[in-house]
Scaffold this motif. Structure first.
Motif, PDB file in Angstrom:
ATOM      1  N   VAL A  59      81.106  23.246  33.792  1.00 48.93           N
ATOM      2  CA  VAL A  59      80.677  24.609  34.261  1.00 48.93           C
ATOM      3  C   VAL A  59      79.244  24.462  34.459  1.00 48.93           C
ATOM      4  O   VAL A  59      78.535  24.289  33.392  1.00 48.93           O
ATOM      5  N   SER A  60      78.659  24.949  35.471  1.00 45.86           N
ATOM      6  CA  SER A  60      77.187  24.971  35.547  1.00 45.86           C
ATOM      7  C   SER A  60      76.734  26.398  35.973  1.00 45.86           C
ATOM      8  O   SER A  60      77.253  27.132  36.838  1.00 45.86           O
ATOM      9  N   PHE A  61      75.545  26.985  35.078  1.00 42.61           N
ATOM     10  CA  PHE A  61      74.942  28.304  35.397  1.00 42.61           C
ATOM     11  C   PHE A  61      73.636  28.065  35.830  1.00 42.61           C
ATOM     12  O   PHE A  61      72.799  27.126  35.092  1.00 42.61           O
ATOM     13  N   LEU A  62      73.323  28.314  36.912  1.00 46.21           N
ATOM     14  CA  LEU A  62      71.822  28.150  37.305  1.00 46.21           C
ATOM     15  C   LEU A  62      71.260  29.421  37.339  1.00 46.21           C
ATOM     16  O   LEU A  62      71.483  30.597  38.050  1.00 46.21           O
ATOM     17  N   PHE A  63      70.048  29.404  36.544  1.00 44.04           N
ATOM     18  CA  PHE A  63      69.211  30.808  36.528  1.00 44.04           C
ATOM     19  C   PHE A  63      67.919  30.488  37.125  1.00 44.04           C
ATOM     20  O   PHE A  63      67.289  29.107  37.057  1.00 44.04           O
ATOM     21  N   ARG A  64      67.212  31.436  37.646  1.00 42.31           N
ATOM     22  CA  ARG A  64      65.721  31.254  37.832  1.00 42.31           C
ATOM     23  C   ARG A  64      64.751  32.048  37.108  1.00 42.31           C
ATOM     24  O   ARG A  64      65.220  33.351  36.622  1.00 42.31           O
ATOM     25  N   VAL A  65      63.732  31.389  36.638  1.00 46.66           N
ATOM     26  CA  VAL A  65      62.904  32.051  35.581  1.00 46.66           C
ATOM     27  C   VAL A  65      62.140  33.151  36.512  1.00 46.66           C
ATOM     28  O   VAL A  65      61.490  32.931  37.294  1.00 46.66           O
ATOM     29  N   VAL A  66      61.950  34.405  35.949  1.00 45.31           N
ATOM     30  CA  VAL A  66      61.386  35.354  36.588  1.00 45.31           C
ATOM     31  C   VAL A  66      60.254  35.929  35.817  1.00 45.31           C
ATOM     32  O   VAL A  66      59.378  36.853  36.493  1.00 45.31           O
ATOM     33  N   ALA A  67      59.959  35.749  34.653  1.00 41.58           N
ATOM     34  CA  ALA A  67      58.708  36.067  33.747  1.00 41.58           C
ATOM     35  C   ALA A  67      58.807  35.599  32.617  1.00 41.58           C
ATOM     36  O   ALA A  67      59.375  34.794  32.130  1.00 41.58           O
ATOM     37  N   ALA A  68      57.322  35.674  32.138  1.00 43.86           N
ATOM     38  CA  ALA A  68      57.111  34.938  30.744  1.00 43.86           C
ATOM     39  C   ALA A  68      57.516  35.864  29.556  1.00 43.86           C
ATOM     40  O   ALA A  68      57.956  37.030  29.746  1.00 43.86           O
ATOM     41  N   GLY A  69      58.024  35.438  28.649  1.00 45.65           N
ATOM     42  CA  GLY A  69      58.498  36.215  27.303  1.00 45.65           C
ATOM     43  C   GLY A  69      59.147  35.304  26.342  1.00 45.65           C
ATOM     44  O   GLY A  69      59.793  34.437  26.837  1.00 45.65           O
ATOM     45  N   ARG A  70      59.947  36.161  25.441  1.00 45.73           N
ATOM     46  CA  ARG A  70      61.089  35.663  24.671  1.00 45.73           C
ATOM     47  C   ARG A  70      62.154  36.256  24.709  1.00 45.73           C
ATOM     48  O   ARG A  70      62.220  37.635  24.969  1.00 45.73           O
ATOM     49  N   GLY A  71      63.337  35.867  24.640  1.00 46.42           N
ATOM     50  CA  GLY A  71      64.653  36.159  24.968  1.00 46.42           C
ATOM     51  C   GLY A  71      65.715  35.480  24.614  1.00 46.42           C
ATOM     52  O   GLY A  71      65.531  34.253  23.815  1.00 46.42           O
ATOM     53  N   GLU A  72      66.995  35.677  24.868  1.00 45.04           N
ATOM     54  CA  GLU A  72      67.978  34.906  24.469  1.00 45.04           C
ATOM     55  C   GLU A  72      69.032  34.979  25.629  1.00 45.04           C
ATOM     56  O   GLU A  72      68.909  35.721  26.406  1.00 45.04           O
ATOM     57  N   LEU A  73      69.809  33.866  25.812  1.00 43.48           N
ATOM     58  CA  LEU A  73      70.774  33.742  26.619  1.00 43.48           C
ATOM     59  C   LEU A  73      72.029  33.517  25.822  1.00 43.48           C
ATOM     60  O   LEU A  73      71.985  32.513  25.013  1.00 43.48           O
ATOM     61  N   LEU A  74      73.419  33.966  25.864  1.00 38.66           N
ATOM     62  CA  LEU A  74      74.429  33.859  25.293  1.00 38.66           C
ATOM     63  C   LEU A  74      75.497  33.810  26.059  1.00 38.66           C
ATOM     64  O   LEU A  74      75.916  34.781  27.105  1.00 38.66           O
ATOM     65  N   LEU A  75      76.497  32.688  26.128  1.00 37.03           N
ATOM     66  CA  LEU A  75      77.558  32.405  26.757  1.00 37.03           C
ATOM     67  C   LEU A  75      78.900  32.362  25.867  1.00 37.03           C
ATOM     68  O   LEU A  75      78.841  31.818  24.786  1.00 37.03           O
ATOM     69  N   ARG A  76      79.972  32.727  26.343  1.00 38.96           N
ATOM     70  CA  ARG A  76      81.000  32.808  25.435  1.00 38.96           C
ATOM     71  C   ARG A  76      82.290  31.988  26.213  1.00 38.96           C
ATOM     72  O   ARG A  76      82.245  32.310  27.661  1.00 38.96           O
ATOM     73  N   HIS A  77      83.040  31.271  25.461  1.00 41.57           N
ATOM     74  CA  HIS A  77      84.141  30.594  25.955  1.00 41.57           C
ATOM     75  C   HIS A  77      85.269  31.233  25.656  1.00 41.57           C
ATOM     76  O   HIS A  77      85.763  31.454  24.503  1.00 41.57           O
ATOM     77  N   TRP A  78      85.911  32.027  26.317  1.00 42.03           N
ATOM     78  CA  TRP A  78      87.269  33.166  25.910  1.00 42.03           C
ATOM     79  C   TRP A  78      88.118  33.017  27.236  1.00 42.03           C
ATOM     80  O   TRP A  78      88.209  32.588  28.372  1.00 42.03           O
ATOM     81  N   ASP A  88      86.488  31.286  21.469  1.00 44.50           N
ATOM     82  CA  ASP A  88      86.568  30.046  20.638  1.00 44.50           C
ATOM     83  C   ASP A  88      85.355  29.292  20.431  1.00 44.50           C
ATOM     84  O   ASP A  88      85.328  28.357  19.545  1.00 44.50           O
ATOM     85  N   ARG A  89      84.358  29.549  21.372  1.00 42.81           N
ATOM     86  CA  ARG A  89      82.969  28.995  21.448  1.00 42.81           C
ATOM     87  C   ARG A  89      82.095  29.815  22.102  1.00 42.81           C
ATOM     88  O   ARG A  89      82.438  30.505  22.722  1.00 42.81           O
ATOM     89  N   ARG A  90      80.664  29.487  21.352  1.00 34.70           N
ATOM     90  CA  ARG A  90      79.709  30.271  22.038  1.00 34.70           C
ATOM     91  C   ARG A  90      78.526  29.165  22.428  1.00 34.70           C
ATOM     92  O   ARG A  90      78.199  28.315  21.564  1.00 34.70           O
ATOM     93  N   PHE A  91      77.531  29.595  23.267  1.00 36.66           N
ATOM     94  CA  PHE A  91      76.405  28.815  23.441  1.00 36.66           C
ATOM     95  C   PHE A  91      75.426  29.823  23.402  1.00 36.66           C
ATOM     96  O   PHE A  91      75.284  30.801  24.220  1.00 36.66           O
ATOM     97  N   ARG A  92      74.281  29.527  22.655  1.00 35.99           N
ATOM     98  CA  ARG A  92      73.147  30.429  22.521  1.00 35.99           C
ATOM     99  C   ARG A  92      71.856  29.521  22.821  1.00 35.99           C
ATOM    100  O   ARG A  92      71.658  28.289  22.184  1.00 35.99           O
ATOM    101  N   LEU A  93      71.133  30.106  23.631  1.00 34.58           N
ATOM    102  CA  LEU A  93      69.974  29.500  24.032  1.00 34.58           C
ATOM    103  C   LEU A  93      68.857  30.517  23.498  1.00 34.58           C
ATOM    104  O   LEU A  93      68.626  31.509  24.342  1.00 34.58           O
ATOM    105  N   GLN A  94      67.834  30.031  22.812  1.00 41.76           N
ATOM    106  CA  GLN A  94      66.664  31.045  22.449  1.00 41.76           C
ATOM    107  C   GLN A  94      65.394  30.635  23.505  1.00 41.76           C
ATOM    108  O   GLN A  94      65.354  29.381  23.684  1.00 41.76           O
ATOM    109  N   LEU A  95      65.202  31.566  24.221  1.00 43.89           N
ATOM    110  CA  LEU A  95      64.156  31.309  25.086  1.00 43.89           C
ATOM    111  C   LEU A  95      62.510  31.858  24.830  1.00 43.89           C
ATOM    112  O   LEU A  95      62.393  32.641  24.195  1.00 43.89           O
ATOM    113  N   GLN A  96      61.707  31.023  25.342  1.00 39.65           N
ATOM    114  CA  GLN A  96      60.239  31.244  25.267  1.00 39.65           C
ATOM    115  C   GLN A  96      59.677  30.664  26.362  1.00 39.65           C
ATOM    116  O   GLN A  96      59.477  29.398  26.468  1.00 39.65           O
ATOM    117  N   VAL A  97      59.530  31.609  27.444  1.00 44.00           N
ATOM    118  CA  VAL A  97      58.890  31.172  28.647  1.00 44.00           C
ATOM    119  C   VAL A  97      57.440  31.699  28.610  1.00 44.00           C
ATOM    120  O   VAL A  97      56.906  32.712  28.407  1.00 44.00           O
TER     121      VAL A  97
END
Length: 99
Positions: A59-78, A88-97
């Motif tokens: 499974v592929s998610f394509l994002f476009r970076v739109v601004a600088a900053g810090r944040g988080e992306l959280l995906l769940r498998h359910w 049953d699973r989570r994917f967490r990505l800490q962002l620093q753009v």
């Protein structure tokens, strides 16, 4: 404007799916999502796992970076129809753009 692609493994026929649970929309914009069968390792005597119920998916998610900053992306498998207890699973990505 840089792209960010997240690719995660899944299994066909289970009812589970990957979904965005939260995304910092100040930093990322979803451009698209796709799913395809991963040929994976071939079972003994077979040419590949493609088309098998319970076979591997990607499974592929394509994002476009739109601004600088810090944040988080959280995906769940359910299973969405079973609600939050089915996660049953989570994917967490800490962002620093940075610019």
């Amino acid at each position: 404007g840089e792209p960010l692609r997240v690719v995660l493994p899944d299994t066909a026929g289970t009812g589970y799916s990957w979904e965005i649970e939260s995304v910092d929309r100040r930093l990322l914009r979803l451009e698209g999502q796709s799913t395809w069968q991963d040929p994976g390792p071939a079972p003994s005597g077979r040419k590949g796992a493609v088309g098998l119920v319970g076979g591997p998916l990607q499974v592929s998610f394509l994002f476009r970076v739109v601004a600088a900053g810090r944040g988080e992306l959280l995906l769940r498998h359910w299973r969405p129809w079973e609600g939050p207890a089915s996660v049953d699973r989570r994917f967490r990505l800490q962002l620093q753009v940075v610019e």
